[in-house]
Design a protein around this motif. Structure first.
Motif, PDB file in Angstrom:
ATOM      1  N   ARG A 275      24.500 -14.061 -44.746  1.00 27.46           N
ATOM      2  CA  ARG A 275      24.253 -13.036 -43.732  1.00 27.46           C
ATOM      3  C   ARG A 275      22.761 -12.716 -43.617  1.00 27.46           C
ATOM      4  NH1 ARG A 275      27.548  -8.389 -46.325  1.00 27.46           N
ATOM      5  NH2 ARG A 275      26.447  -9.356 -48.105  1.00 27.46           N
ATOM      6  N   HIS A 278      21.192  -9.377 -44.833  1.00 25.93           N
ATOM      7  CA  HIS A 278      21.747  -8.914 -46.111  1.00 25.93           C
ATOM      8  C   HIS A 278      21.517  -9.928 -47.230  1.00 25.93           C
ATOM      9  CE1 HIS A 278      23.608  -5.717 -43.809  1.00 25.93           C
ATOM     10  NE2 HIS A 278      24.101  -6.623 -42.983  1.00 25.93           N
ATOM     11  N   ASP A 279      21.668 -11.218 -46.916  1.00 30.24           N
ATOM     12  CA  ASP A 279      21.464 -12.262 -47.918  1.00 30.24           C
ATOM     13  C   ASP A 279      20.119 -12.968 -47.759  1.00 30.24           C
ATOM     14  OD1 ASP A 279      24.111 -11.863 -48.973  1.00 30.24           O
ATOM     15  OD2 ASP A 279      24.891 -12.983 -47.259  1.00 30.24           O
ATOM     16  N   SER A 281      16.464 -12.837 -45.344  1.00 30.87           N
ATOM     17  CA  SER A 281      15.623 -12.250 -44.295  1.00 30.87           C
ATOM     18  C   SER A 281      14.872 -13.360 -43.574  1.00 30.87           C
ATOM     19  CB  SER A 281      14.622 -11.258 -44.894  1.00 30.87           C
ATOM     20  OG  SER A 281      15.261 -10.089 -45.342  1.00 30.87           O
ATOM     21  N   ALA A 344      15.030  -7.374 -44.484  1.00 33.34           N
ATOM     22  CA  ALA A 344      15.464  -6.277 -45.349  1.00 33.34           C
ATOM     23  C   ALA A 344      15.093  -6.649 -46.778  1.00 33.34           C
ATOM     24  CB  ALA A 344      16.973  -6.066 -45.224  1.00 33.34           C
ATOM     25  N   PRO A 347      18.848  -9.166 -51.634  1.00 32.03           N
ATOM     26  CA  PRO A 347      20.113  -8.685 -52.195  1.00 32.03           C
ATOM     27  C   PRO A 347      19.964  -8.457 -53.683  1.00 32.03           C
ATOM     28  CG  PRO A 347      20.217 -11.042 -51.756  1.00 32.03           C
ATOM     29  CD  PRO A 347      18.929 -10.560 -51.156  1.00 32.03           C
TER      30      PRO A 347
END
Length: 354
Positions: A275, A278-279, A281, A344, A347
């Protein structure tokens, strides 16, 4: 007031003396207005331009060229491509040249032709242009080749080393490595241990600059550079790279050398169950119009093509019209990353079993 007609109903070609008479000024003042000379008041300039528009007057550029020794034209050498960067830069050059009152003459080069730039420059010189813009993004020179082409008009080179020798060589569109460095540092500042790079084809100066900026950012933060994956600027090549990178669980951040490759990369990551963000960037480069509307919206480094064209052409026109004056100082657009939803913090990793 309506435009007069000659006997037989045919409108005569208006002359500068007609403009002067209608505007209530001297013919010399009309000449000063159309030559953009100083010491003409705003009111007089407006009256002359209004009179010229009413009469349908157009300057006789051929006669003007004979009198001044200049053709009021600027030649552009550019790669014949629909790719976003070169095409957008050419559009910016076209807009600015039109505003300056110069005519634009464009000669396209073909990728893979080492003699393309020289042939294009010679073609423009044969047409008598007053200055030349070289927007050639690919290094077609064989190793060890030296600059052999010499020209006698000012030259503006956009985003690359100059392939010609001229009395005045100006540059614009540099600093891409700094922009790439800032894009990479954004990911490092979010906490990623390192950043992978999806590079553009290395025959392109812009791809090399972005690679250099990525490496410089990692080196400044004491991070080891992972192996580079090279694409060809297309979304398809980004997709292929994404399938490769998705298989490596250690990949948490990728800087792609353009947005199209970034978009293809995101598609492949998503299909593999990785993702974004989420996983993994992802940061792109260019800020193409669709970048804000993909899923997720893409964090990217914009290129200010209009600003680059305006800064460069302002200096080129000054060099044409004031050949004995010092060149105007160079300026570059600011580095300003657009942060959207594709980046982001990394993780969290599960700790060791107790």
């Amino acid at each position: 007031m309506t435009r007069g007609t000659a006997r037989g109903g045919v409108s005569p070609t208006p002359r500068s003396v007609d403009v002067a008479r209608l505007a209530g000024v001297s013919q010399k003042t009309v000449s000063r207005v159309f030559n953009d000379e100083q010491y003409v008041s705003a009111d007089v300039r407006r009256r002359v331009l209004d009179a010229a528009e009413e009469l349908g007057y157009r300057r006789n550029n051929a006669a003007r060229a004979l009198a001044s020794g200049r053709t009021r034209s600027i030649g552009v050498v550019t790669l014949g491509t629909a790719l976003y960067g070169p095409a957008s830069l050419l559009m910016g050059v076209e807009r600015v040249v039109r505003e300056t009152g110069y005519a634009l003459r464009v000669v396209n080069t073909v990728e893979g032709d080492p003699a393309g730039v020289a042939g294009a420059v010679n073609s423009l010189l044969d047409q008598g242009v007053d200055g030349i813009v070289i927007s050639e993004p690919i290094d077609e020179q064989a190793a060890g080749d030296e600059v052999a082409l010499r020209v006698d008009v000012p030259v503006l080179v956009l985003g690359a080393p100059s392939p010609v020798a001229a009395p005045t060589v100006l540059t614009a569109g540099h600093g891409v490595d700094l922009a790439a460095r800032a894009a990479t540092e954004h990911l490092l500042d979010l906490g990623h241990a390192t950043v992978h790079h999806l590079a553009g084809p290395q025959a392109w100066y812009a791809a090399r600059d972005r690679l250099d900026g990525w490496r410089a950012a990692l080196a400044a933060h004491g991070r080891k550079a992972p192996p580079v994956v090279e694409g060809d600027w297309s979304a398809a090549s980004g997709y292929a790279a994404g399938r490769e990178l998705a298989a490596d669980d250690d990949v948490t951040a990728v800087f792609a050398a353009n947005d199209d490759m970034a978009i293809g990369l995101i598609r492949a990551l998503s299909e593999a169950g990785r993702r974004v963000p989420h996983d993994v960037s992802v940061v792109g480069f260019d800020d193409v119009p669709v970048a804000a509307y993909v899923t997720p919206p893409l964090t990217t480094m914009p290129q200010r093509f209009d600003a680059v064209a305006r800064a460069g052409l302002t200096r080129l026109v000054h060099a044409i019209e004031h050949p004995d004056a010092a060149p105007l100082p160079a300026s570059e657009p600011p580095v300003d990353l657009i942060v959207r939803a594709s980046t982001a913090p990394p993780p969290s990793r599960p700790g060791p079993a107790g």
